[in-house]
Every structure is written in C-alpha cells, then in structure tokens.
Design an enzyme around this catalytic site. Structure first.
Site, short mmCIF file in Angstrom:
data_model
loop_
_atom_site.label_atom_id
_atom_site.label_comp_id
_atom_site.label_asym_id
_atom_site.label_seq_id
_atom_site.Cartn_x
_atom_site.Cartn_y
_atom_site.Cartn_z
N ASN A 119 0.87 -1.18 0.00
CA ASN A 119 0.00 0.00 0.00
C ASN A 119 0.90 1.23 0.00
OD1 ASN A 119 -1.80 2.04 0.53
ND2 ASN A 119 -2.34 1.36 2.60
N TRP A 120 0.99 1.87 -1.15
CA TRP A 120 1.93 2.99 -1.27
C TRP A 120 1.42 4.27 -0.61
CZ3 TRP A 120 3.71 2.56 -7.14
CH2 TRP A 120 4.38 1.35 -7.30
N LYS A 121 0.15 4.27 -0.24
CA LYS A 121 -0.45 5.46 0.39
C LYS A 121 -0.21 6.69 -0.48
CE LYS A 121 -0.09 3.13 4.79
NZ LYS A 121 0.01 3.19 6.23
N HIS A 138 -9.47 1.12 5.06
CA HIS A 138 -8.17 1.24 5.73
C HIS A 138 -8.32 2.16 6.94
CE1 HIS A 138 -4.04 2.43 6.54
NE2 HIS A 138 -3.69 1.30 5.94
N GLU A 152 -6.63 4.50 8.03
CA GLU A 152 -6.42 5.93 7.76
C GLU A 152 -7.68 6.55 7.15
OE1 GLU A 152 -2.69 5.44 5.70
OE2 GLU A 152 -1.80 4.87 7.62
N GLU A 159 -5.34 -5.02 10.72
CA GLU A 159 -4.30 -4.01 10.91
C GLU A 159 -4.54 -3.27 12.21
OE1 GLU A 159 -2.42 -2.86 6.92
OE2 GLU A 159 -4.13 -1.56 7.21
N GLY A 204 2.65 2.12 10.84
CA GLY A 204 3.61 3.22 10.69
C GLY A 204 4.33 3.60 11.97
N SER A 234 3.56 -2.19 10.31
CA SER A 234 5.01 -2.23 10.48
C SER A 234 5.64 -3.56 10.09
CB SER A 234 5.39 -1.86 11.92
OG SER A 234 4.96 -0.53 12.20
N GLY A 267 2.95 -1.18 4.25
CA GLY A 267 2.96 0.24 3.90
C GLY A 267 4.38 0.70 3.60
N GLY A 268 5.02 1.29 4.59
CA GLY A 268 6.35 1.88 4.43
C GLY A 268 7.36 1.00 3.70
#
Ligand code: PGA
Length: 256
Positions: free
Chosen positions: A11-13, A97, A99, A171, A177, A217, A238-239
């Site tokens: 997930n590149w956000k 998600h 976010e 999640e 993150g 993470s 993600g990251g």
C-alpha cells in the site's frame, strides 16, 4: 494444512510520483525471484495506476487502488468509482483502511456500500479492520473487530455468502507506521478469531479459503515470524513496500 496462497500487498499510500512508481515497478520486475508461489499486489495512488499497469504488464503483479466511491458515476467531485478502477486495470481495491476510517471519518456503512459496488464491478475488495490502542488496552479488541466485520460486510451477511476471493486485512491501528508490530501470537489470535467468525456467519469451506492479511510495520525482519501463524496468509505492507530493497525480501520470505 492451509492451501491458501500467500498474498503480499504493498500500500503505497500518498507516496511516489509517476516516474518513481515506474522505477519501483522496474526494480520489482527485474529482481523478483521466479520460483516463489506468492501473489503480489501494489496499490499506488490513483495518479500512477495507469503507468503502473503498463509497466507491470506480464510481471505477475496485481494492481489495486487504495479507496473508491460506492457510486459508479455522477456529481461526486474528487471521487473515483469502481468502474474507473476497472477501466484502468485494477483487480483489487483496499477498503476501510484505518487511515480512511480515522482521518477521513469513514464509517462501516460507507465501507459496506463500497464493498458491494466493488464486487458488482468485479473488483476484489481488501477489507481492513483493526483496533486502536485504547481499545486493545481496554480488552475490546475482538469486540471492535467483530463490529467492523459485521458493519463493513453487511451486504455479504444479508446474502449469506461472501466471495471466497475476498481478502480481509487485520491491521491494529497502533502498529501502523509506528514500528510497533503485533507479536506473531497477537496477530494469529485475531486472525483465528476472524476465521472463526467467517465460519460461523458464512460457512467453513469459505472461511478456509478467504485470505486474511496482517498489516502494521511489516518488515523483512519480522515477516517470517508473522507468517508462522496458521491463519496469517500474507501482509499488507505500507512503508516497506516503497523500496524494492525492503519489499522484495518480504515477498520472498512470505513463501517457502
Ligand atoms: P505500515 O502500514 O507497514 O507502514 O505500518 C501498513 C498499512 O497501513 O497498510
């Protein structure tokens, strides 16, 4: 033993320009191991979807979006529909998600409508659930996750069936993150809870087929342990999905 194929989603956000996205796909294409039996997906921002689809053609990489609107078209300034995502080559869409839920006020009702619209258009939804830190500390993890499942999948519950291709992602919000991963035991216990819920509310064969991803993470150094949980079928990353150096080892470690 589980027959579920591991699934690793990046997930590149809100990251990467078109040129950076193309570079990343090129690196993934050229350096990915051939022999790993694992499904891989990237979910770039809307602006890079087309370029990524073109660059990833023939590269065994599924294309996902990070969100969508539930209506198929109309006066919804700033929104994107399932029809548009299909048109640009998406196979999957991430919905609910944390976010979206926590920063943009998305509620289960809206997520449910989105899931319905995605499936109608032939997109596979990746539906996210997960508790906040205060909810975990209050001992409400299972209750929160159960409520999110019931609310976001209401349409499937009404039909008494869920497509076996549906993907769920657990999640924990406190792990996203933050560098704080859930322990493999914490992840497995919630994944098992979700699978039992699926068996109870739908049926066991479908519950055995639906893939449940862990997110929060995930890195090359913890993926192996996280994947040990028998109900953990992959990861939503993600990251660490933003660089080939960290995403490729996650893909490799996910499959034996
Ligand atoms: P993270 O994000 O891997 O950067 O924690 C995961 C996610 O939000 O899907």
């Amino acid at each position: 033993m589980s027959v579920r194929k591991p699934f690793i989603a990046g997930n590149w956000k809100m990251n990467l320009t078109v040129a950076e996205a193309i570079d990343l796909i090129r690196a993934l294409r050229s350096r990915r191991s051939e022999d790993k039996d694992v499904d891989v997906l990237v979910a770039p921002p809307f602006t890079s979807l087309l370029a990524v689809r073109q660059e990833a053609a023939g590269a065994r990489i599924f294309l996902g979006a990070q969100n969508m609107h539930w209506e198929l078209k109309g006066a919804f300034t700033g929104e994107i529909s399932a029809r548009m995502l299909k048109d640009v080559g998406c196979t999957h869409v991430i919905l609910g998600h944390s976010e979206r839920r926590n920063l943009f006020g998305e509620k289960d009702d809206a997520i449910d409508l989105k899931v319905k619209s995605a499936v109608l258009l032939g997109l596979i939804p990746i539906v996210c659930v997960g508790e906040r830190l205060e909810e975990r500390e209050a001992g409400n993890t299972f209750e929160v996750v159960r409520k999110q499942l019931e609310g976001s999948l209401r349409n499937f519950l009404a039909d008494q069936k869920i497509p076996a291709t549906t993907i769920l992602a657990y999640e924990p919000v406190w792990a996203i993150g933050t560098g704080k991963t859930a322990t493999p035991e914490q992840a497995q216990e919630v994944h098992r809870f979700i699978r039992e819920w699926l068996a109870e509310r739908f049926d066991k064969p479908t519950a055995d087929e639906v893939r449940i991803l862990y997110g929060g993470s995930v890195t090359p150094s913890n993926i192996k342990d996280i994947m040990k949980g028998p109900d953990v079928d992959g990861a939503l990353v993600g990251g660490a999905s933003l660089k080939a150096e960290t995403f490729l080892p996650i893909i490799d470690f996910a499959a034996p």
